[in-house]
Design a protein around this motif. Sequence first.
Motif, PDB file in Angstrom:
ATOM      1  N   ALA A 286      -8.463  -1.527  19.297  1.00  0.00           N
ATOM      2  CA  ALA A 286      -7.929  -1.939  20.851  1.00  0.00           C
ATOM      3  C   ALA A 286      -7.348  -3.291  20.490  1.00  0.00           C
ATOM      4  CB  ALA A 286      -9.125  -2.268  21.339  1.00  0.00           C
ATOM      5  N   GLY A 287      -7.648  -4.221  19.507  1.00  0.00           N
ATOM      6  CA  GLY A 287      -6.787  -5.454  19.521  1.00  0.00           C
ATOM      7  C   GLY A 287      -5.410  -5.452  18.978  1.00  0.00           C
ATOM      8  N   LEU A 288      -4.967  -4.134  18.444  1.00  0.00           N
ATOM      9  CA  LEU A 288      -3.703  -4.214  17.881  1.00  0.00           C
ATOM     10  C   LEU A 288      -2.667  -4.002  18.673  1.00  0.00           C
ATOM     11  CD1 LEU A 288      -4.502  -2.378  14.310  1.00  0.00           C
ATOM     12  CD2 LEU A 288      -4.117  -4.901  14.788  1.00  0.00           C
ATOM     13  N   ASN A 289      -2.855  -3.632  20.013  1.00  0.00           N
ATOM     14  CA  ASN A 289      -1.847  -3.292  20.902  1.00  0.00           C
ATOM     15  C   ASN A 289      -0.929  -2.072  20.604  1.00  0.00           C
ATOM     16  OD1 ASN A 289      -0.216  -3.950  23.236  1.00  0.00           O
ATOM     17  ND2 ASN A 289       1.446  -5.351  22.203  1.00  0.00           N
ATOM     18  N   LEU A 290      -1.557  -1.074  20.131  1.00  0.00           N
ATOM     19  CA  LEU A 290      -0.793   0.123  19.620  1.00  0.00           C
ATOM     20  C   LEU A 290      -0.542   0.828  20.961  1.00  0.00           C
ATOM     21  CD1 LEU A 290      -2.900   0.872  16.545  1.00  0.00           C
ATOM     22  CD2 LEU A 290      -0.818  -0.699  16.722  1.00  0.00           C
ATOM     23  N   GLU A 291       0.622   1.864  20.554  1.00  0.00           N
ATOM     24  CA  GLU A 291       1.178   2.791  21.639  1.00  0.00           C
ATOM     25  C   GLU A 291       0.645   4.109  21.227  1.00  0.00           C
ATOM     26  OE1 GLU A 291       5.028   2.525  23.920  1.00  0.00           O
ATOM     27  OE2 GLU A 291       5.328   4.127  22.581  1.00  0.00           O
ATOM     28  N   TRP A 292      -0.138   4.770  22.159  1.00  0.00           N
ATOM     29  CA  TRP A 292      -0.860   5.947  21.643  1.00  0.00           C
ATOM     30  C   TRP A 292      -0.170   7.109  22.677  1.00  0.00           C
ATOM     31  CZ3 TRP A 292      -4.063   6.277  17.660  1.00  0.00           C
ATOM     32  CH2 TRP A 292      -4.666   4.958  17.382  1.00  0.00           C
ATOM     33  N   HIS A 293       0.255   8.326  21.679  1.00  0.00           N
ATOM     34  CA  HIS A 293       1.037   9.347  22.326  1.00  0.00           C
ATOM     35  C   HIS A 293       0.280  10.696  22.034  1.00  0.00           C
ATOM     36  CE1 HIS A 293       5.229   7.498  22.293  1.00  0.00           C
ATOM     37  NE2 HIS A 293       4.367   6.632  22.102  1.00  0.00           N
ATOM     38  N   PHE A 294      -0.053  11.496  23.137  1.00  0.00           N
ATOM     39  CA  PHE A 294      -0.856  12.515  22.869  1.00  0.00           C
ATOM     40  C   PHE A 294       0.082  13.736  22.416  1.00  0.00           C
ATOM     41  CE2 PHE A 294      -3.161  16.382  23.721  1.00  0.00           C
ATOM     42  CZ  PHE A 294      -4.432  16.108  23.152  1.00  0.00           C
ATOM     43  N   ILE A 295      -0.059  14.390  21.338  1.00  0.00           N
ATOM     44  CA  ILE A 295       0.934  15.514  20.927  1.00  0.00           C
ATOM     45  C   ILE A 295       0.280  16.853  20.880  1.00  0.00           C
ATOM     46  CG2 ILE A 295       2.506  13.890  19.987  1.00  0.00           C
ATOM     47  CD1 ILE A 295       1.393  14.674  17.116  1.00  0.00           C
ATOM     48  N   GLY A 296      -1.051  16.972  20.867  1.00  0.00           N
ATOM     49  CA  GLY A 296      -1.846  18.049  20.688  1.00  0.00           C
ATOM     50  C   GLY A 296      -1.888  19.129  21.866  1.00  0.00           C
ATOM     51  N   PRO A 297      -2.319  20.325  22.010  1.00  0.00           N
ATOM     52  CA  PRO A 297      -2.443  21.234  22.753  1.00  0.00           C
ATOM     53  C   PRO A 297      -3.473  20.713  23.801  1.00  0.00           C
ATOM     54  CG  PRO A 297      -2.906  22.439  20.651  1.00  0.00           C
ATOM     55  CD  PRO A 297      -2.945  20.896  20.401  1.00  0.00           C
ATOM     56  N   LEU A 298      -3.207  20.913  25.137  1.00  0.00           N
ATOM     57  CA  LEU A 298      -3.871  20.335  26.016  1.00  0.00           C
ATOM     58  C   LEU A 298      -4.589  21.337  26.986  1.00  0.00           C
ATOM     59  CD1 LEU A 298      -5.039  17.428  27.163  1.00  0.00           C
ATOM     60  CD2 LEU A 298      -2.584  17.329  28.179  1.00  0.00           C
TER      61      LEU A 298
ATOM     62  N   ALA B 211      -9.200   5.344  11.331  1.00  0.00           N
ATOM     63  CA  ALA B 211      -8.757   4.181  11.860  1.00  0.00           C
ATOM     64  C   ALA B 211      -8.163   3.184  10.749  1.00  0.00           C
ATOM     65  CB  ALA B 211      -9.662   3.254  12.613  1.00  0.00           C
ATOM     66  N   ALA B 212      -8.839   3.110   9.657  1.00  0.00           N
ATOM     67  CA  ALA B 212      -8.274   2.265   8.440  1.00  0.00           C
ATOM     68  C   ALA B 212      -6.654   2.540   8.048  1.00  0.00           C
ATOM     69  CB  ALA B 212      -9.147   2.132   7.124  1.00  0.00           C
ATOM     70  N   SER B 213      -6.505   3.886   8.023  1.00  0.00           N
ATOM     71  CA  SER B 213      -5.071   4.193   7.890  1.00  0.00           C
ATOM     72  C   SER B 213      -4.105   3.751   8.765  1.00  0.00           C
ATOM     73  CB  SER B 213      -5.155   5.709   7.560  1.00  0.00           C
ATOM     74  OG  SER B 213      -5.959   6.186   6.494  1.00  0.00           O
ATOM     75  N   VAL B 214      -4.509   3.970  10.006  1.00  0.00           N
ATOM     76  CA  VAL B 214      -3.738   3.429  11.182  1.00  0.00           C
ATOM     77  C   VAL B 214      -3.485   2.036  10.912  1.00  0.00           C
ATOM     78  CG1 VAL B 214      -3.463   3.365  13.741  1.00  0.00           C
ATOM     79  CG2 VAL B 214      -4.405   5.314  12.640  1.00  0.00           C
ATOM     80  N   ARG B 215      -4.608   1.178  10.761  1.00  0.00           N
ATOM     81  CA  ARG B 215      -4.579  -0.363  10.563  1.00  0.00           C
ATOM     82  C   ARG B 215      -3.368  -0.674   9.600  1.00  0.00           C
ATOM     83  NH1 ARG B 215      -8.047  -3.961  12.429  1.00  0.00           N
ATOM     84  NH2 ARG B 215      -9.630  -2.658  12.722  1.00  0.00           N
ATOM     85  N   GLU B 216      -3.565   0.251   8.433  1.00  0.00           N
ATOM     86  CA  GLU B 216      -2.656  -0.303   7.384  1.00  0.00           C
ATOM     87  C   GLU B 216      -0.925   0.117   7.976  1.00  0.00           C
ATOM     88  OE1 GLU B 216      -4.895   1.804   3.757  1.00  0.00           O
ATOM     89  OE2 GLU B 216      -2.597   1.793   3.099  1.00  0.00           O
ATOM     90  N   ALA B 217      -0.795   1.252   8.536  1.00  0.00           N
ATOM     91  CA  ALA B 217       0.322   1.337   8.982  1.00  0.00           C
ATOM     92  C   ALA B 217       0.726   0.477   9.879  1.00  0.00           C
ATOM     93  CB  ALA B 217       0.524   2.843   9.607  1.00  0.00           C
ATOM     94  N   ALA B 218      -0.029  -0.093  11.015  1.00  0.00           N
ATOM     95  CA  ALA B 218       0.214  -1.013  11.843  1.00  0.00           C
ATOM     96  C   ALA B 218       0.634  -2.400  11.250  1.00  0.00           C
ATOM     97  CB  ALA B 218      -0.898  -1.472  12.830  1.00  0.00           C
TER      98      ALA B 218
ATOM     99  N   THR C  58       0.839  -1.182  -0.221  1.00  0.00           N
ATOM    100  CA  THR C  58      -0.015   0.020   0.121  1.00  0.00           C
ATOM    101  C   THR C  58       1.082   1.122  -0.007  1.00  0.00           C
ATOM    102  OG1 THR C  58      -0.018   0.070   2.386  1.00  0.00           O
ATOM    103  CG2 THR C  58      -1.640  -1.201   1.553  1.00  0.00           C
ATOM    104  N   SER C  59       0.184   2.363  -0.193  1.00  0.00           N
ATOM    105  CA  SER C  59       0.954   3.558  -0.369  1.00  0.00           C
ATOM    106  C   SER C  59       1.455   3.746   1.070  1.00  0.00           C
ATOM    107  CB  SER C  59       0.527   4.653  -0.929  1.00  0.00           C
ATOM    108  OG  SER C  59      -0.737   5.088  -0.076  1.00  0.00           O
ATOM    109  N   ILE C  60       0.661   3.794   2.057  1.00  0.00           N
ATOM    110  CA  ILE C  60       1.209   3.877   3.512  1.00  0.00           C
ATOM    111  C   ILE C  60       2.260   2.976   3.834  1.00  0.00           C
ATOM    112  CG2 ILE C  60       0.553   3.697   6.004  1.00  0.00           C
ATOM    113  CD1 ILE C  60      -2.249   4.647   5.237  1.00  0.00           C
ATOM    114  N   ALA C  61       2.374   1.818   3.397  1.00  0.00           N
ATOM    115  CA  ALA C  61       3.586   1.066   3.641  1.00  0.00           C
ATOM    116  C   ALA C  61       4.719   1.378   3.022  1.00  0.00           C
ATOM    117  CB  ALA C  61       3.163  -0.526   3.486  1.00  0.00           C
ATOM    118  N   ALA C  62       4.700   1.826   1.720  1.00  0.00           N
ATOM    119  CA  ALA C  62       5.646   2.447   1.018  1.00  0.00           C
ATOM    120  C   ALA C  62       6.329   3.735   1.757  1.00  0.00           C
ATOM    121  CB  ALA C  62       5.412   2.564  -0.532  1.00  0.00           C
TER     122      ALA C  62
END
Length: 231
Positions: free
Chosen positions: A70-82, A40-47, A2-6
Amino acid sequence: MTSIAANLQAVRARIAAACLAAGRSAESVQLLAVSKTWPAASVREAAAAGQRAFGENYVQEAADKAAELAGLNLEWHFIGPLQSNKTRPVAEGFAWVHSVDRLKIAERLAAQRTAALPLLNVCLQVNVSGEASKSGCTPEQGVGLAAAIGALPSLRLRGLMTIPEPTADIARQRRQFALLRHTLERINTELDFRLDTLSMGMSDDLEAAIMEGATIVRVGTAIFGQRDTTT
Ligand SMILES: *Cc1c(COP(=O)(O)O)cnc(C)c1O
């Protein structure tokens, strides 16, 4: 592929080349894939292409994606203004927060981080360009804020983050990133800390950031494509 993988492969190659040029090992730089505005589909592709750490700027958008994946065991980082009234879902749902820019936010995150969860990794955001519009503390405030945040429970202060003023001038990019590195070195020396993280470098300036010691580069556009909003 996929283009995301490339795209991911190309970004990893850029990181490896920059590390080589800087005399650093490729493992010393972690890639954070910034998935804000992408579904989420784009994140899934990258995962599926081996990416595990994702950066998000908006609390609700991130919570929806994290629930769906939730099943993918991803690590989430918050980077936006809080904002201080939005800290609870961040304290409960993320592994890292890069955008802590004042003590009040850190105190709320510390109070709201559930004891059952691992320590919340945090970075102090520093404004290295002096632009009034940018969030982040000043470099001069860094030592005092790091001392205060480092003393809070439930958090693990890992280092510093910055969003520099965009410029095509490589020397100017490097000066801004060097200021973040110097601020980290000063904190470690003056407080006898061992902070290990410099979160700096995006799609257009990751090479300059790696030359100046970045340990996490936050890359969105070069992986997922151009966002159609100005976020
Ligand atoms: C959007 C964003 C990025 C990614 O920027 P790109 O130019 O798309 O790579 C990195 N860091 C922060 C804080 C962001 O908001």
